[in-house]
Design a protein around this motif. Sequence first.
Motif, PDB file in Angstrom:
ATOM      1  N   GLY A 154      31.435  40.718  46.386  1.00 55.88           N
ATOM      2  CA  GLY A 154      31.309  42.142  46.653  1.00 55.88           C
ATOM      3  C   GLY A 154      32.228  42.586  47.773  1.00 55.88           C
ATOM      4  O   GLY A 154      32.823  41.779  48.488  1.00 55.88           O
ATOM      5  N   CYS A 209      30.587  33.345  43.013  1.00 59.95           N
ATOM      6  CA  CYS A 209      31.110  33.377  41.644  1.00 59.95           C
ATOM      7  C   CYS A 209      30.656  32.167  40.833  1.00 59.95           C
ATOM      8  O   CYS A 209      30.648  32.219  39.597  1.00 59.95           O
ATOM      9  CB  CYS A 209      32.635  33.407  41.662  1.00 59.95           C
ATOM     10  SG  CYS A 209      33.356  35.010  42.024  1.00 59.95           S
ATOM     11  N   TRP A 241      36.543  40.590  46.322  1.00 61.53           N
ATOM     12  CA  TRP A 241      36.889  40.508  44.910  1.00 61.53           C
ATOM     13  C   TRP A 241      38.212  39.758  44.742  1.00 61.53           C
ATOM     14  O   TRP A 241      38.994  39.616  45.677  1.00 61.53           O
ATOM     15  CB  TRP A 241      36.983  41.898  44.289  1.00 61.53           C
ATOM     16  CG  TRP A 241      38.081  42.758  44.845  1.00 61.53           C
ATOM     17  CD1 TRP A 241      38.005  43.617  45.899  1.00 61.53           C
ATOM     18  CD2 TRP A 241      39.438  42.839  44.372  1.00 61.53           C
ATOM     19  NE1 TRP A 241      39.211  44.236  46.124  1.00 61.53           N
ATOM     20  CE2 TRP A 241      40.113  43.767  45.195  1.00 61.53           C
ATOM     21  CE3 TRP A 241      40.144  42.225  43.342  1.00 61.53           C
ATOM     22  CZ2 TRP A 241      41.462  44.096  45.019  1.00 61.53           C
ATOM     23  CZ3 TRP A 241      41.492  42.549  43.163  1.00 61.53           C
ATOM     24  CH2 TRP A 241      42.125  43.468  44.001  1.00 61.53           C
ATOM     25  N   HIS A 242      38.453  39.290  43.552  1.00 63.53           N
ATOM     26  CA  HIS A 242      39.723  38.612  43.274  1.00 63.53           C
ATOM     27  C   HIS A 242      40.165  38.920  41.857  1.00 63.53           C
ATOM     28  O   HIS A 242      39.384  39.407  41.022  1.00 63.53           O
ATOM     29  CB  HIS A 242      39.589  37.094  43.485  1.00 63.53           C
ATOM     30  CG  HIS A 242      38.565  36.437  42.600  1.00 63.53           C
ATOM     31  ND1 HIS A 242      38.817  36.073  41.303  1.00 63.53           N
ATOM     32  CD2 HIS A 242      37.273  36.084  42.837  1.00 63.53           C
ATOM     33  CE1 HIS A 242      37.751  35.518  40.773  1.00 63.53           C
ATOM     34  NE2 HIS A 242      36.787  35.517  41.678  1.00 63.53           N
ATOM     35  N   THR A 271      35.644  42.925  35.160  1.00 66.06           N
ATOM     36  CA  THR A 271      35.902  44.200  34.495  1.00 66.06           C
ATOM     37  C   THR A 271      36.575  43.968  33.151  1.00 66.06           C
ATOM     38  O   THR A 271      37.223  42.946  32.925  1.00 66.06           O
ATOM     39  CB  THR A 271      36.804  45.088  35.369  1.00 66.06           C
ATOM     40  OG1 THR A 271      38.048  44.393  35.614  1.00 66.06           O
ATOM     41  CG2 THR A 271      36.137  45.393  36.696  1.00 66.06           C
ATOM     42  N   ARG A 287      39.510  42.379  37.275  1.00 64.38           N
ATOM     43  CA  ARG A 287      39.018  41.965  38.586  1.00 64.38           C
ATOM     44  C   ARG A 287      37.652  41.297  38.431  1.00 64.38           C
ATOM     45  O   ARG A 287      36.856  41.663  37.568  1.00 64.38           O
ATOM     46  CB  ARG A 287      38.873  43.168  39.520  1.00 64.38           C
ATOM     47  CG  ARG A 287      40.187  43.854  39.849  1.00 64.38           C
ATOM     48  CD  ARG A 287      39.973  44.934  40.894  1.00 64.38           C
ATOM     49  NE  ARG A 287      41.211  45.648  41.203  1.00 64.38           N
ATOM     50  CZ  ARG A 287      41.344  46.485  42.225  1.00 64.38           C
ATOM     51  NH1 ARG A 287      40.304  46.739  43.017  1.00 64.38           N
ATOM     52  NH2 ARG A 287      42.495  47.083  42.463  1.00 64.38           N
ATOM     53  N   CYS A 288      37.413  40.313  39.301  1.00 64.94           N
ATOM     54  CA  CYS A 288      36.090  39.701  39.414  1.00 64.94           C
ATOM     55  C   CYS A 288      35.503  40.144  40.742  1.00 64.94           C
ATOM     56  O   CYS A 288      36.164  40.025  41.785  1.00 64.94           O
ATOM     57  CB  CYS A 288      36.189  38.178  39.347  1.00 64.94           C
ATOM     58  SG  CYS A 288      34.596  37.344  39.523  1.00 64.94           S
ATOM     59  N   ALA A 289      34.284  40.648  40.711  1.00 64.82           N
ATOM     60  CA  ALA A 289      33.690  41.237  41.914  1.00 64.82           C
ATOM     61  C   ALA A 289      33.471  40.224  43.018  1.00 64.82           C
ATOM     62  O   ALA A 289      33.399  40.579  44.193  1.00 64.82           O
ATOM     63  CB  ALA A 289      32.365  41.906  41.552  1.00 64.82           C
ATOM     64  N   GLY A 290      33.366  38.937  42.695  1.00 61.72           N
ATOM     65  CA  GLY A 290      33.179  37.919  43.712  1.00 61.72           C
ATOM     66  C   GLY A 290      31.920  38.147  44.527  1.00 61.72           C
ATOM     67  O   GLY A 290      30.833  38.340  43.997  1.00 61.72           O
TER      68      GLY A 290
END
Length: 252
Positions: free
Chosen positions: A81, A212, A85-86, A3, A76-79
């Motif tokens: 889903g 990722c 996320w992280h 994001t 945030r990174c969706a990782g």
Amino acid sequence: MITDVTATGAPAVPLQIRAHLASSTASGAPWGVALDGLLASELWHDRKARRFAQNLPIPHLVDTEVPEDLALPLARCAGAGGDSWHWAATCAFPEGAAEVEVHHWTSRFDHRAAELAVDALPTIISDRQGRYQARRMPLITTPARSLVWWAVGDLAQIRDLLAPIVAIGKKRSHGEGHVQRWEVQPVADLDPWSAAHLHPNSTLGRPTPETCLKGHTIAGDGGPGTAGLRPPYMHPLRQHDLRLPASLETLR
């Protein structure tokens, strides 16, 4: 996908965070201290202080069925889903690291303090065995001039949260991990994915879902394993099968 705003709604940009150390730091994991863990810890301490001042109960993590995700000033990174996320932030990378040093910490039962705290004590409290025995324990430390994190977040809020932190890592009361000063600055030529996942030497910088890493090249990692994905890292719901960051042994 990362994001472009933080959990607090502020614009998020690639950042480099540096902690200048007095000497060395000790970590409880094979990799360095996580930036998102540091920030979450500061927010949680502030919340506990406010609840204490208002005579409100303070929930314990062990009694929390579903842990709360605090609003960190990070993207945030969706990782993978869903709940996988992280936060877009790495673990600490030691700059100018030397070979590990073995320090020692000691503890001894304070008989005088015990006498003041209770009405009566046993005739003998052994320092050689049992619960109150004296201890001298080894502690593996990493000597380094500074620690570096990459992240995608809000510079001003991160700087404000880190400013009160004077020590990080294990055995802070014994002088380990003393921070002399913090630096937080934007890095214009750093792409968000790298800032969220890699160390400055291009090795994997945080526990990361396999999804990722697809389509990206990394210089090395710690292999697969089970680890916490985001704070609070020790809660069972935070444990996932992840790609682990490069160990401190390989970063010297």
